[in-house]
Motif scaffolding. Structure first.
Motif, PDB file in Angstrom:
ATOM      1  N   GLY A   1       0.816  -1.210   0.000  1.00 53.14           N
ATOM      2  CA  GLY A   1       0.000   0.000   0.000  1.00 53.14           C
ATOM      3  C   GLY A   1       0.850   1.261   0.000  1.00 53.14           C
ATOM      4  N   LYS A   2       1.674   1.401   1.044  1.00 54.58           N
ATOM      5  CA  LYS A   2       2.559   2.552   1.138  1.00 54.58           C
ATOM      6  C   LYS A   2       3.968   2.038   1.407  1.00 54.58           C
ATOM      7  CE  LYS A   2       0.975   5.919   3.905  1.00 54.58           C
ATOM      8  NZ  LYS A   2       0.677   6.303   5.291  1.00 54.58           N
ATOM      9  N   VAL A   3       4.974   2.778   0.943  1.00 53.85           N
ATOM     10  CA  VAL A   3       6.344   2.346   1.261  1.00 53.85           C
ATOM     11  C   VAL A   3       6.802   2.963   2.579  1.00 53.85           C
ATOM     12  CG1 VAL A   3       7.374   4.141  -0.230  1.00 53.85           C
ATOM     13  CG2 VAL A   3       8.728   2.158   0.447  1.00 53.85           C
TER      14      VAL A   3
ATOM     15  N   ALA B   1     -14.594  10.622   6.251  1.00 50.12           N
ATOM     16  CA  ALA B   1     -14.275  11.799   7.073  1.00 50.12           C
ATOM     17  C   ALA B   1     -12.906  12.372   6.752  1.00 50.12           C
ATOM     18  CB  ALA B   1     -14.317  11.403   8.552  1.00 50.12           C
ATOM     19  N   THR B   2     -12.196  11.732   5.833  1.00 49.94           N
ATOM     20  CA  THR B   2     -10.799  12.112   5.594  1.00 49.94           C
ATOM     21  C   THR B   2     -10.644  12.798   4.249  1.00 49.94           C
ATOM     22  OG1 THR B   2     -10.105  10.222   6.910  1.00 49.94           O
ATOM     23  CG2 THR B   2      -8.436  11.196   5.490  1.00 49.94           C
ATOM     24  N   ARG B   3      -9.748  13.762   4.219  1.00 46.60           N
ATOM     25  CA  ARG B   3      -9.472  14.496   3.000  1.00 46.60           C
ATOM     26  C   ARG B   3      -8.793  13.591   1.969  1.00 46.60           C
ATOM     27  NH1 ARG B   3      -8.314  20.138   2.059  1.00 46.60           N
ATOM     28  NH2 ARG B   3      -8.802  20.642   4.215  1.00 46.60           N
TER      29      ARG B   3
ATOM     30  N   PRO C   1      -8.287  -0.477   5.484  1.00 42.71           N
ATOM     31  CA  PRO C   1      -9.070   0.754   5.625  1.00 42.71           C
ATOM     32  C   PRO C   1      -8.203   1.992   5.842  1.00 42.71           C
ATOM     33  CG  PRO C   1      -9.458  -0.750   7.481  1.00 42.71           C
ATOM     34  CD  PRO C   1      -8.538  -1.454   6.545  1.00 42.71           C
ATOM     35  N   CYS C   2      -8.752   3.131   5.477  1.00 36.15           N
ATOM     36  CA  CYS C   2      -8.119   4.421   5.748  1.00 36.15           C
ATOM     37  C   CYS C   2      -8.176   4.683   7.246  1.00 36.15           C
ATOM     38  CB  CYS C   2      -8.869   5.523   5.001  1.00 36.15           C
ATOM     39  SG  CYS C   2      -8.340   7.184   5.469  1.00 36.15           S
ATOM     40  N   THR C   3      -7.054   5.115   7.815  1.00 38.26           N
ATOM     41  CA  THR C   3      -7.025   5.441   9.241  1.00 38.26           C
ATOM     42  C   THR C   3      -6.996   6.952   9.468  1.00 38.26           C
ATOM     43  OG1 THR C   3      -4.627   5.134   9.187  1.00 38.26           O
ATOM     44  CG2 THR C   3      -5.946   3.273   9.945  1.00 38.26           C
ATOM     45  N   GLY C   4      -7.059   7.721   8.383  1.00 36.48           N
ATOM     46  CA  GLY C   4      -7.309   9.154   8.524  1.00 36.48           C
ATOM     47  C   GLY C   4      -6.125  10.083   8.550  1.00 36.48           C
ATOM     48  N   CYS C   5      -4.994   9.698   7.944  1.00 36.15           N
ATOM     49  CA  CYS C   5      -3.793  10.512   8.160  1.00 36.15           C
ATOM     50  C   CYS C   5      -3.850  11.888   7.505  1.00 36.15           C
ATOM     51  CB  CYS C   5      -2.538   9.754   7.750  1.00 36.15           C
ATOM     52  SG  CYS C   5      -2.217   9.671   5.990  1.00 36.15           S
ATOM     53  N   LEU C   6      -4.685  12.066   6.484  1.00 35.37           N
ATOM     54  CA  LEU C   6      -4.720  13.394   5.857  1.00 35.37           C
ATOM     55  C   LEU C   6      -5.629  14.373   6.606  1.00 35.37           C
ATOM     56  CD1 LEU C   6      -3.357  11.861   3.284  1.00 35.37           C
ATOM     57  CD2 LEU C   6      -4.208  13.841   2.063  1.00 35.37           C
ATOM     58  N   GLY C   7      -6.301  13.894   7.626  1.00 39.06           N
ATOM     59  CA  GLY C   7      -7.128  14.798   8.431  1.00 39.06           C
ATOM     60  C   GLY C   7      -8.420  15.177   7.718  1.00 39.06           C
TER      61      GLY C   7
ATOM     62  N   ALA D   1     -13.753  14.501   0.345  1.00 40.13           N
ATOM     63  CA  ALA D   1     -13.473  13.315   1.148  1.00 40.13           C
ATOM     64  C   ALA D   1     -12.776  12.256   0.296  1.00 40.13           C
ATOM     65  CB  ALA D   1     -14.761  12.760   1.727  1.00 40.13           C
ATOM     66  N   LEU D   2     -12.028  11.413   0.983  1.00 43.16           N
ATOM     67  CA  LEU D   2     -11.270  10.372   0.291  1.00 43.16           C
ATOM     68  C   LEU D   2     -12.169   9.481  -0.563  1.00 43.16           C
ATOM     69  CD1 LEU D   2      -8.547   8.867  -0.086  1.00 43.16           C
ATOM     70  CD2 LEU D   2      -9.169   7.479   1.877  1.00 43.16           C
ATOM     71  N   CYS D   3     -13.383   9.209  -0.098  1.00 44.55           N
ATOM     72  CA  CYS D   3     -14.307   8.343  -0.855  1.00 44.55           C
ATOM     73  C   CYS D   3     -14.403   8.811  -2.303  1.00 44.55           C
ATOM     74  CB  CYS D   3     -15.702   8.346  -0.237  1.00 44.55           C
ATOM     75  SG  CYS D   3     -15.760   7.588   1.385  1.00 44.55           S
TER      76      CYS D   3
ATOM     77  N   GLY E   1      -6.380  12.922  -1.566  1.00 45.42           N
ATOM     78  CA  GLY E   1      -5.085  13.420  -2.005  1.00 45.42           C
ATOM     79  C   GLY E   1      -4.024  12.336  -1.998  1.00 45.42           C
ATOM     80  N   CYS E   2      -4.321  11.219  -1.334  1.00 47.19           N
ATOM     81  CA  CYS E   2      -3.342  10.138  -1.259  1.00 47.19           C
ATOM     82  C   CYS E   2      -3.589   9.085  -2.319  1.00 47.19           C
ATOM     83  CB  CYS E   2      -3.395   9.478   0.108  1.00 47.19           C
ATOM     84  SG  CYS E   2      -4.936   8.596   0.361  1.00 47.19           S
ATOM     85  N   GLU E   3      -4.593   9.299  -3.146  1.00 46.39           N
ATOM     86  CA  GLU E   3      -4.998   8.307  -4.143  1.00 46.39           C
ATOM     87  C   GLU E   3      -5.332   6.970  -3.482  1.00 46.39           C
ATOM     88  OE1 GLU E   3      -2.179   8.418  -7.406  1.00 46.39           O
ATOM     89  OE2 GLU E   3      -2.149  10.587  -7.294  1.00 46.39           O
ATOM     90  N   ALA E   4      -5.903   7.059  -2.304  1.00 42.77           N
ATOM     91  CA  ALA E   4      -6.392   5.878  -1.586  1.00 42.77           C
ATOM     92  C   ALA E   4      -5.295   4.829  -1.379  1.00 42.77           C
ATOM     93  CB  ALA E   4      -7.596   5.278  -2.305  1.00 42.77           C
ATOM     94  N   ALA E   5      -4.163   5.287  -0.895  1.00 40.85           N
ATOM     95  CA  ALA E   5      -3.001   4.399  -0.750  1.00 40.85           C
ATOM     96  C   ALA E   5      -3.312   3.160   0.090  1.00 40.85           C
ATOM     97  CB  ALA E   5      -1.830   5.176  -0.140  1.00 40.85           C
ATOM     98  N   CYS E   6      -3.874   3.366   1.273  1.00 38.42           N
ATOM     99  CA  CYS E   6      -4.104   2.216   2.154  1.00 38.42           C
ATOM    100  C   CYS E   6      -5.156   1.289   1.558  1.00 38.42           C
ATOM    101  CB  CYS E   6      -4.546   2.685   3.543  1.00 38.42           C
ATOM    102  SG  CYS E   6      -3.319   3.751   4.328  1.00 38.42           S
ATOM    103  N   ILE E   7      -6.159   1.895   0.932  1.00 33.97           N
ATOM    104  CA  ILE E   7      -7.217   1.079   0.329  1.00 33.97           C
ATOM    105  C   ILE E   7      -6.635   0.228  -0.799  1.00 33.97           C
ATOM    106  CG2 ILE E   7      -9.323   1.306  -1.073  1.00 33.97           C
ATOM    107  CD1 ILE E   7      -9.370   3.810   1.350  1.00 33.97           C
ATOM    108  N   ASN E   8      -5.673   0.764  -1.522  1.00 35.62           N
ATOM    109  CA  ASN E   8      -4.994  -0.041  -2.541  1.00 35.62           C
ATOM    110  C   ASN E   8      -4.176  -1.167  -1.914  1.00 35.62           C
ATOM    111  OD1 ASN E   8      -6.032   1.233  -4.834  1.00 35.62           O
ATOM    112  ND2 ASN E   8      -4.552   2.904  -4.614  1.00 35.62           N
TER     113      ASN E   8
HETATM  114  S1  SF4 Z   1      -4.645   6.744   6.078  1.00 32.24           S
HETATM  115 FE1  SF4 Z   1      -3.764   8.385   4.898  1.00 32.24          FE
HETATM  116  S2  SF4 Z   1      -2.744   7.380   3.202  1.00 32.24           S
HETATM  117 FE2  SF4 Z   1      -4.082   5.886   4.095  1.00 32.24          FE
HETATM  118  S3  SF4 Z   1      -5.929   6.040   2.864  1.00 32.24           S
HETATM  119 FE3  SF4 Z   1      -6.217   7.377   4.632  1.00 32.24          FE
HETATM  120  S4  SF4 Z   1      -5.531   9.350   4.003  1.00 32.24           S
HETATM  121 FE4  SF4 Z   1      -4.767   7.889   2.508  1.00 32.24          FE
END
Ligand code: SF4
Ligand code: SF4
Ligand code: SF4
Lengths: 488, 328
Positions: A161-163, B243-245, B258-264, B198-200, B247-254
């Motif tokens: 997912g992330k590096v 609930a999350t902004r 699940p997204c844990t919300g790092c972009l706030g 939102a990330l969705c 911009g990460c192109e859904a990195a964790c979802i890829n």
């Molecule tokens: S935790 Fe951060 S990097 Fe991972 S999906 Fe959510 S916003 Fe993107």
């Protein structure tokens, strides 16, 4: 008149190593202290967090080696839930892990530690950096290093997912299976990495080993310590970064103990000093006798030099050849020369690349079965991997819902803390005489810890370049007598 | 015309934010050509004294990552604030406190107690703890920076112009931000330099996200085989994407997690955790309080989950404390 020399790498920034050298009346070194001015307290704020979040939480201990924490934590969760992941999951985990070892060892050799050798320990300071390396070996190689690292880091993102802070580790396996298309990419990356490993060893041979001065530095007493050595080994006592038992050899090279991580409490203990936030691990059965060499002192060493000493060899053919040459050239095992870490690191890079190639070509890695759902009630788990900078222990206790009640972490560089402190002290004593300090001397003191690739504040390792140093020498009234700047 | 001066600095950081800059790889070259990097301690040789010698406002833009925990970091933040026209909080630690900000659930003493006295490997019969000052020889002593009780965000310390969110910020957002600065095309002060949706919205699984979410039970990622195509929230996993902004192109979802919300949060939200909680609560299949309570029990660590990256920035800020010398 006593003097204190303070070497504060990056002007007293938080999160980095710091050296204080105490001079006596003659201007010779009484004692040099290598210290860590940082603490974040992950062991404490882990309490209350769900165990399955720990691989992501603990990866924030270090953004340069997040994969090591992610993996140690994931393996701890396997043990916590007493669940054995399917073969594909284990192989993918190890494959991603070998990718990480390749890119991280490459970073250290080319950007951080290597310049001392490739360019030379006493070369002008303006050249002792990555630019100097490029000047000596060519710009093409620089592009190659950047390109290789990018390719390999992209593979980690593909699976994880992330590096920086991967997300794929779960108790009993991983979150995502790989496709045939992914496998092709891993194979391509692996082939590239093996070539790169061979190339790097050749470079080391041409530039370092053919230069008697450099070999003289490596084998000099200033950079030599006889301690215990620790590393993770497979059942044949070959180096393994991902799995196996922890083997310790004594300073005379004999096996001292070999134990599974679940017994680490019997073997590892930590000493505290008031002048550093880092704790000093030692072998519990030998005991803490101070910052001392020898068989009676529990001080041990981890990371490349230590792993090669603790092993009977490398599990892949080309790395094994390199290992044999290394031991022969340096006078047989165990190799006690701290600076040999650089050579050992490149041998490990090649091993990781060869292992990556084996795993990438394994038909199992596209098996979709990558998870075993845990069913046991969690209570306590321990896990270990070899981080680039040494053995990394995680240990969690939880309530029956799998919420952390206690956590203990012994991180890689921490295991080396005592030996690093000793190395800096010894180098300073050997090199600083009559209060005289100059740029070359400072770099030689720095080399004593740089060889370990220490990652105290983590950030120190993030980028190319050397750690800048300022040495201030004060008299007893704290008047500044001399300031030497050795900028990065 | 001289090039604009740029600085990078880190406070209580894991180094991942710095590594993210390195991960620009070739992308960094045009940037390096267009600017003068005047301070970047891990890479370059300039010192604090060099920064001190600069005129106020001489640095065009300064990127600071990491949270604030020591007085030294606070001083550096103030110094860089004075010297820089634009101060940018880089990464979730500077932006909202980040994961190390979870330490605000504990106090200083309990952390020291755990680390130096309580862990099962400790061999410390004398109960030694690191000291801010250790006398070693006559009037000599070794000093350590003080370890403060509370982790703070950058904007709780100094005035901040912009925020680059993420743990670490996605490479693409870094490039966009730097380009915007160079071209002088900046949004109003205080903006978070990422899409305000939102990330969705950018999630590859958004088609499978039900119009009306009906979660009947929360599941933890290790308890189920996660379907790699279907919306994670619809699978009962606590995906904080709504609930999350983005911009990460859904990195964790890829990564099928699940997204844990790092972009706030997006710009309309004051408190990320409260927003995340309400987003999740509105997805529950429950009419009565009892069912809601039962469902919420499936979330074993609500505070640590909804404030994973933002406890210091939240309305809670930290755990309430009553002992002397600590703050509420
Ligand atoms: S935790 Fe951060 S990097 Fe991972 S999906 Fe959510 S916003 Fe993107
Ligand atoms: S935001 Fe994330 S990557 Fe950046 S310093 Fe904090 S923990 Fe590390
Ligand atoms: S809830 Fe999560 S998985 Fe579902 S669409 Fe939003 S971001 Fe994607």
């Amino acid at each position: 008149m006593s003097q204190t020399i303070v070497i504060d790498p990056i002007t007293r920034l938080e999160g980095h190593g710091k050296i204080d050298i105490i001079l006596n009346d003659q201007g010779n070194v009484d004692r040099a202290y290598f210290r860590v001015p940082e603490l974040r307290g992950f062991e404490k704020f882990a309490e209350g967090r769900p165990a399955e979040d720990m691989p992501q939480i603990t990866s924030r201990i270090c953004g340069v080696c997040p994969t090591a924490h992610h993996m140690a934590s994931t393996k701890t969760l396997d043990d916590l839930y007493k669940v054995d992941p399917p073969p594909a999951a284990k192989k993918i985990r190890e494959m991603v892990y070998t990718c990480f070892m390749v890119e991280d060892h490459a970073l250290h050799f080319y950007f951080l530690g290597g310049p001392d050798f490739v360019v030379g320990p006493t070369a002008p300071k303006a050249e002792r950096n990555i630019l100097g390396v490029l000047g000596k070996v060519g710009l093409e190689i620089g592009k190659e290093v950047i390109g290789l690292r990018k390719q390999i880091r992209d593979l980690i993102s593909l699976a994880g997912g992330k590096v920086i802070h991967p997300v794929f580790g779960l108790p009993g396996g991983i979150s995502k299976a790989l496709t045939a298309e992914d496998q092709e990419k891993f194979i391509a990356g692996a082939n590239h990495a093996v070539e790169f490993g061979l190339f790097s060893l050749n470079l080391f041979n041409d530039v370092v080993l053919k230069n008697p001065d450099y070999v003289g530095h490596i084998t000099s007493d200033t950079y030599t310590h006889e301690t215990y050595y620790m590393g993770l080994m497979d059942e044949n006592n070959k180096v393994n970064f991902y799995d196996g038992q922890i083997r310790v050899v004594s300073p005379d090279g004999k096996e001292f103990v070999k134990f599974p991580v679940q017994q680490y409490l019997e073997h590892v203990a930590e000493h505290v000093e008031p002048w550093s936030y880092v704790k000093f691990p030692y072998l519990a059965t030998v005991g803490w006798t101070g910052f001392e060499d020898g068989i009676k002192s529990g001080v041990y060493c981890v990371a490349p030099l230590a792993r090669l000493n603790a092993s009977d060899g490398m599990a892949t053919p080309k790395a094994q050849e390199a290992y044999e040459l290394y031991n022969k050239t340096l006078g047989g095992k165990p190799v006690h020369h701290t600076l040999a870490n650089h050579w050992a690191r490149l041998i490990e890079l090649l091993y990781a690349a060869e292992r990556l190639k084996e795993l990438a070509n394994d038909p199992d890695i596209i098996n979709p079965d990558v998870r075993t759902i845990p069913t046991a009630t969690p209570e306590e788990g321990m896990g270990v991997v070899e981080a680039p900078r040494g053995t990394l222990f995680h240990h969690y206790q939880t309530d029956e819902r799998g919420v952390i009640t206690k956590a203990n972490l012994i991180v890689a560089t921490q295991n080396n803390a005592a030996r690093i402190a000793m190395s800096v002290d010894k180098a300073a004593r050997g090199l600083i005489k009559n209060g005289k300090v100059d740029d070359g001397i400072l770099n030689m003191v720095e080399m004593a810890f740089r060889a370990y690739d220490p990652c105290h504040g983590c950030a120190t390792h993030a980028l190319p370049g050397q750690m800048p140093l300022i040495v201030s020498i004060y008299d007893q009234q704290h008047n500044l007598l001399q300031e030497v700047r050795r900028d990065g | 015309m001289s090039k604009p001066k740029v600085a990078f600095y880190w406070c209580a950081s894991c180094g991942g934010c710095e590594e993210a800059v390195v991960d620009l790889a070739e992308g960094i070259l045009p940037v390096v050509e267009a600017v003068d990097i005047v301070f970047w301690p891990v890479a370059l040789d300039f010192k604090r004294s060099d920064v001190e010698a600069m005129a106020d406002g001489e640095i065009a833009a300064c990127f600071v990552n990491g949270a604030i925990r020591t007085s030294e970091q606070e001083e550096m933040a103030q110094l860089l604030r004075r010297k820089a026209q634009l101060l940018i909080a880089f990464g979730s630690c500077a932006h909202m406190g980040g994961i190390p900000g979870l330490a605000n659930f504990k106090d200083r003493d309990s952390i020291l107690e755990r680390v130096y006295q309580e862990v099962p490997t400790i061999g410390n019969p004398e109960k030694t703890r690191p000291q801010e000052e250790t006398p070693i020889d006559g009037d000599e002593s070794l000093t350590l920076p003080a370890f403060s009780n509370t982790v703070r965000t950058l904007d709780q310390t100094v005035d901040v112009d912009y925020y680059l969110p993420g743990c670490p910020p996605p490479v693409k957002l870094i490039v966009n931000a730097v380009t915007a600065i160079l071209e002088g095309k900046l949004p109003p002060k205080g903006t978070v330099l990422a899409p305000d949706k939102a990330l969705c919205d950018e999630c590859p699984r958004k088609e499978t996200k039900p119009e009306e979410m009906k979660i009947e039970q929360f599941k933890r990622p290790h308890q189920i085989i996660i379907d790699p195509e279907e919306c994670l929230l619809a699978q009962g996993l606590l995906c904080l994407g709504p609930a999350t902004r983005s911009g990460c192109e859904a990195a964790c979802i890829n990564g099928n997690m699940p997204c844990t919300g790092c972009l706030g949060p997006t710009s309309r939200v004051k408190d990320y955790g409260a927003k995340a909680l309400s987003a999740i609560a509105s997805s529950l299949e429950a009419d009565d309080e009892q069912t809601i309570a039962r469902l919420m029990e499936g979330i074993v660590d609500p505070a640590g989950t909804f404030y994973r990256y933002s406890l210091p920035a939240s309305l809670l800020h930290r755990r309430r404390q009553t002992t002397e010398g600590t703050e509420a």
